[in-house]
Design an enzyme around this catalytic site. Structure first.
Site, PDB file in Angstrom:
ATOM      1  N   LYS A   9       0.889  -1.226  -0.005  1.00  0.00           N
ATOM      2  CA  LYS A   9       0.048   0.044   0.077  1.00  0.00           C
ATOM      3  C   LYS A   9       0.951   1.280   0.075  1.00  0.00           C
ATOM      4  CE  LYS A   9       0.897   1.436   4.263  1.00  0.00           C
ATOM      5  NZ  LYS A   9       1.639   2.802   4.673  1.00  0.00           N
ATOM      6  N   ASP A 134      -2.501  -1.854  10.251  1.00  0.00           N
ATOM      7  CA  ASP A 134      -2.510  -1.889   9.084  1.00  0.00           C
ATOM      8  C   ASP A 134      -3.230  -3.268   8.313  1.00  0.00           C
ATOM      9  OD1 ASP A 134      -1.473   0.562   8.597  1.00  0.00           O
ATOM     10  OD2 ASP A 134       0.209   0.038   8.201  1.00  0.00           O
TER      11      ASP A 134
END
Length: 286
Positions: A9, A134
């Site tokens: 990401k 995350d």
């Protein structure tokens, strides 16, 4: 045996709203999946959890998030069997790209499939949040607003496919160090998360590029000026915008075309010793 891919990401925004009573930071950030992935090959065994990694210096035991993800499922659902895992890493380590969280998310999805547990996305995210903030995003992917300590997620429309150039300097940055130093010095500029969500919904890549903002950038740049240098180089070669991802040190540039992305990447490879990648943004995990 099954193969599970896990995408890295980048942060389009990262804001820190304060310190929480539980010691974590309250954050508000727009996260975006990109097409740089690690692969986990998994097979059921009658023995313990086994993990091998193509990066010899990485721990392949209970200190590794992928191992811990398998152990959590095994313990939570009282599984008699084990799992043999082969992790092929392509995402740089300690780079601000959620590589460890990506691997844990892939293992959670893999264990769910291997053992036919039929766990919902919501349940997998609950389990993932126990291991790392995350991980819920890495389970779902795409374009999302992330709040709380990072585990509260709001699905946004997918950002239109955009070329991304990554340049990871040959340094590593501790996330804990970055947040601690932010607590001491703060940041002058903060992202406009409301507006960037509006521009994502409109599909306006240029407007989105103009709203990139990461409050940890000023903290990390003070110690590692190479991040500032990489940003300038990318902009000079035609990036729509350039920013550090997460706590760093990886710098990314958004490009209008593959041609521009390749030009930026060639320049970075010729003039720096960074690890350089050209990829595209990706949608949610299928």
């Amino acid at each position: 045996m099954i193969k599970v891919e896990g995408n890295a990401k980048i942060n389009l925004t990262l804001d820190i709203l304060g310190k929480r009573p539980d010691g974590y930071h309250e954050v508000a950030m727009v996260m975006q999946s990109i097409g740089l992935s690690d692969t986990v090959e998994m097979e059921k065994t009658d023995g313990p959890i086994e993990l091998t990694i193509n990066v010899p210096w990485l721990k392949a035991d209970e200190k590794n998030l992928a191992w811990r993800a398998a152990a959590l499922i095994k313990e939570e659902y009282k599984l008699a069997g084990g799992v043999r895992m082969k992790l092929t890493k392509r995402i740089p380590v300690a780079a601000g790209l959620a590589g460890g969280s990506t691997d844990a998310a892939a293992v959670l999805r893999g264990m769910n499939e291997l053992y036919a547990l039929e766990l919902s996305e919501e349940r997998l995210c609950e389990l993932g949040a126990r291991l790392g903030s995350d991980i819920p995003f890495c389970l779902l992917g795409g374009t999302m607003l992330s709040t709380g300590r990072g585990e509260v997620l709001k699905r946004l429309p997918d950002l239109p496919a955009t070329w991304v150039v990554l340049a990871k300097p040959r340094i590593s940055v501790s996330t804990a160090w970055a947040y601690q130093n932010y607590d001491e010095q703060g940041a002058k500029d903060h992202p406009d998360n409301e507006r960037i969500q509006q521009e994502i919904a409109r599909g306006d890549r240029k407007a989105v590029a103009g709203l990139l903002c990461n409050v940890l950038e000023s903290v990390t740049i003070k110690k590692y000026d190479v991040i500032s240098q990489y940003k300038q180089m990318m902009m000079q070669q035609g990036a729509m915008a350039s920013m550090m991802s997460g706590s760093g040190p990886t710098v990314f540039g958004l490009a209008e075309s593959k041609e521009t992305a390749d030009r930026i990447a060639t320049h970075m490879r010729e003039h720096t010793d960074a690890y350089v990648y050209v990829i595209r943004t990706t949608g949610k995990v299928q």
